[in-house]
Structures are given as structure tokens and as C-alpha cells.
Write an enzyme that holds these catalytic residues in place. Structure first.
Site, PDB file in Angstrom:
ATOM      1  N   ARG A   1      -1.647  -2.588  10.515  1.00  0.00           N
ATOM      2  CA  ARG A   1      -2.323  -3.232  11.650  1.00  0.00           C
ATOM      3  C   ARG A   1      -2.806  -4.643  11.324  1.00  0.00           C
ATOM      4  NH1 ARG A   1      -3.755   2.365  12.816  1.00  0.00           N
ATOM      5  NH2 ARG A   1      -2.859   2.880  14.835  1.00  0.00           N
TER       6      ARG A   1
ATOM      7  N   GLY B   1       0.834  -1.199   0.000  1.00  0.00           N
ATOM      8  CA  GLY B   1       0.000   0.000   0.000  1.00  0.00           C
ATOM      9  C   GLY B   1       0.872   1.253   0.000  1.00  0.00           C
ATOM     10  N   HIS B   2       1.885   1.268   0.903  1.00  0.00           N
ATOM     11  CA  HIS B   2       2.804   2.413   0.924  1.00  0.00           C
ATOM     12  C   HIS B   2       3.588   2.494  -0.394  1.00  0.00           C
ATOM     13  CE1 HIS B   2       2.702   1.279   5.343  1.00  0.00           C
ATOM     14  NE2 HIS B   2       2.364   2.544   5.399  1.00  0.00           N
TER      15      HIS B   2
ATOM     16  N   GLN C   1      -0.335  11.422  17.503  1.00  0.00           N
ATOM     17  CA  GLN C   1      -1.599  10.966  16.931  1.00  0.00           C
ATOM     18  C   GLN C   1      -2.132   9.694  17.582  1.00  0.00           C
ATOM     19  OE1 GLN C   1       0.303  10.632  12.907  1.00  0.00           O
ATOM     20  NE2 GLN C   1      -1.050   8.887  12.645  1.00  0.00           N
TER      21      GLN C   1
ATOM     22  N   ASP D   1      -7.103   5.775   4.400  1.00  0.00           N
ATOM     23  CA  ASP D   1      -7.341   6.721   5.497  1.00  0.00           C
ATOM     24  C   ASP D   1      -8.006   7.965   4.901  1.00  0.00           C
ATOM     25  OD1 ASP D   1      -6.057   5.285   7.734  1.00  0.00           O
ATOM     26  OD2 ASP D   1      -4.290   5.462   6.464  1.00  0.00           O
TER      27      ASP D   1
HETATM   28  O1  PAF Z   1      -1.048   7.712   7.438  1.00  0.00           O
HETATM   29  C1  PAF Z   1      -0.048   7.686   8.189  1.00  0.00           C
HETATM   30  O2  PAF Z   1       0.776   6.763   8.155  1.00  0.00           O
HETATM   31  C2  PAF Z   1       0.151   8.816   9.187  1.00  0.00           C
HETATM   32  O3  PAF Z   1      -1.056   9.229   9.734  1.00  0.00           O
HETATM   33  C3  PAF Z   1       0.952  10.004   8.625  1.00  0.00           C
HETATM   34  C4  PAF Z   1       0.208  10.683   7.479  1.00  0.00           C
HETATM   35  C5  PAF Z   1       2.299   9.525   8.143  1.00  0.00           C
HETATM   36  C6  PAF Z   1       1.171  11.047   9.725  1.00  0.00           C
HETATM   37  O4  PAF Z   1       1.854  10.514  10.811  1.00  0.00           O
END
Ligand code: PAF
Length: 281
Positions: A187, A36-37, A61, A150
Site C-alpha cells: 500500500r 518484505g515478501h 478479505q 500484519d
Molecule cells: O498478508 C497477506 O498478504 C494476506 O492477508 C494473505 C495472508 C496472503 C491472505 O490473503
């Protein structure tokens, strides 16, 4: 690929790339990289010449009861994957580098965070926007790429860029899924085999809603019932919400049209998963 851990080093490397006439494309992440990344990285390559990735598990966060300490980490594996995918600059700051003592300002959303993830995770999006604003200030990209999975985060980042007149484009790349439909997420690594099988109900519920919509059902409440009913087929999965929302305000819609988003979040064992689908996309 160069790996740097200080803001000064990022600025020096980015300045050099810019002096060479390159556009800067940025992919912010919290690491434990998966396809995904890496799809975001591919998109970044299409958009800019010099591709910067950050890996930072942002403490701001995570809520007090959330999974900061056990959030999965794999620095060596991440670095190898980033390099193989052609990242030019990898920024891996420490928490001290990002948040030295004496911090006085955070970025707090006024809207768009009251429902869904924002309601369940108070303060989460202020943490996200604060770190993203800082990362944009450090990297100064021309374009940054976020994942559709997200989607509330991506919507809030877009709103921040608009409302604070930040000078960059935000691109949202489609969610990458396993062949059985499970949306890729760091996750997912928490899921036991049986939980992983049950987790498929999230994408099944989204697909059931899309099928019903394509079949002519447009009333938001009816479509929500279709999603809820599908989720109920896995009693061990505890839904937090299933909703049909408009893409700008993320408010529930009376009638679903092309572009309406079906959103779902649920707990599978101890793991919280989210997913979404854009109707007609
Ligand atoms: O989506 C994420 O992995 C995080 O929320 C981000 C955008 C890197 C901010 O920490």
C-alpha cells in the site's frame, strides 16, 4: 520455477517434492512483491527444501468500501522476482478456482479479531482465515511464513492452527523497513511523495515508545500517550489506534514488559497504514 493455477497441479507438484524427501515451506501473498515478501521467502528457504508461494488477491478479505479493485497488481514483475529468489512453485489461482459456486463454510474467529484491525475492518479476518485455511489444505506445508507487520493476522493464523489442529508450524519473520524506517507494504505505492514523508511518523511513534520503555517507563497508558503525542506531530495523519498489547491476546497491557507489542494504524491521505514493534526484540 513452475507456475500453476489449479489446485490439482499444486497437489501433484507438492506430492512429487514430498516423494523426493523434501520439506514444504509456504509463503502466502497477495502479490505486488517487495523486499518484505522476499525476506519471507529467504526465511522459507532456511526452513524447508521446496518453497511454494501463492499469489492471490483474496476478495473475501476486502470490505465493500475497501481497495480490492485498485489493489496493486504486477503479475509479470512478481513472477520474475519470485523466480530470482528461488521459489520452486508459484501458485496463482483465479477467484473461480479458489471459490467455486456453492461454497458453504468459512473460518470465523471467535476472539482476537474484536479489536484493532478486526474492529475497523469487520469480516476481514474471517476472509483471511478462510483463504489461509484453504491454502494450507491445498499446499499442505510443513511450515508457513508470515510477516510481523500484519501481527494481528499472524496471531490469528497461529490461533487457527492451534484450535483446528492443523499440522504445520507458523513462523513470523521481522518487518522489513526502508532506511528511513517506513515499514514495507504494497500500500506504500499509493502514497504521494508528501504523504510518504508524513507516514514516517508511524515508525517514529513506535521508536519513541520503545525509547521511553527502555528509559524505564512501563505503565501502558503512559507509553500510549508517548505514541499519541508523537503521532500528533503530523496533524495530516489521522490515527485509528495506538496501543500497547500482550502478544497472546492482543489486549491492552497495564505494564509493558519484554515482548509487549506497540501497535499503530493511521490514515495518511486516502491510504491506511499499520505498523508495530515488539518491545525488547
Ligand atoms: O498478508 C497477506 O498478504 C494476506 O492477508 C494473505 C495472508 C496472503 C491472505 O490473503
Amino acid at each position: 520455477m513452475r507456475t500453476v493455477a489449479t489446485i490439482a497441479d499444486v497437489r501433484a507438484q507438492v506430492a512429487r517434492a514430498r516423494a523426493g524427501g523434501q520439506r514444504i515451506a509456504f509463503v502466502p501473498t497477495m502479490g505486488f512483491l517487495h523486499e518484505g515478501h522476499l525476506a519471507l521467502v529467504d526465511e522459507a528457504h532456511r526452513l524447508g527444501g521446496f518453497v511454494v508461494m501463492s499469489i492471490f488477491v483474496n476478495p473475501l478479505q476486502f470490505g465493500p468500501t475497501e481497495d480490492l479493485a485498485r489493489y496493486p497488481r504486477d503479475p509479470a514483475g512478481d513472477s520474475a522476482k519470485a523466480e530470482r529468489r528461488g521459489i520452486h512453485l508459484l501458485f496463482t489461482p483465479s477467484a473461480d478456482e479458489m471459490y467455486p459456486p456453492g461454497r458453504a463454510v468459512t473460518v470465523v474467529p471467535r476472539r482476537l479479531d474484536e479489536r484493532w484491525e478486526g474492529a475497523i475492518r469487520p469480516g476481514h479476518f474471517a476472509g483471511v482465515l478462510t483463504v489461509v485455511a484453504k491454502l494450507f489444505g491445498i499446499v499442505q506445508p510443513d511450515v508457513a511464513v508470515f510477516g510481523q507487520k500484519d501481527i494481528q493476522q499472524a496471531t490469528l493464523v497461529r490461533a487457527m492452527v492451534r484450535d483446528l489442529d492443523m499440522n504445520l508450524a507458523i513462523v513470523v519473520a521481522p518487518t522489513v523497513r526502508e532506511s528511513d524506517g517506513l515499514a514495507l507494504s504494497s500500500r506504500n505505492s499509493y502514497l504521494l511523495p508528501d504523504e510518504r514523508r508524513r507516514a514516517l511518523v508511524l515508525s517514529r511513534a513506535l521508536r519513541a515508545v520503545e525509547r521511553a520503555w527502555r528509559g524505564g517507563m512501563t505503565v501502558g497508558a503512559e507509553l500510549t500517550r508517548v505514541g499519541d503525542k508523537e503521532l500528533a506531530t503530523e496533524p495530516a495523519v489521522r490515527p485509528d489506534y495506538f496501543a500497547l498489547v500482550d502478544p497472546d491476546g492482543l489486549e491492552p497491557v497495564g505494564r509493558a514488559t519484554t515482548g509487549t507489542i506497540a501497535l499503530v494504524a493511521a490514515r495518511v491521505g486516502a491510504t491506511r497504514l499499520i505498523d508495530n514493534l515488539i518491545l525488547g526484540a
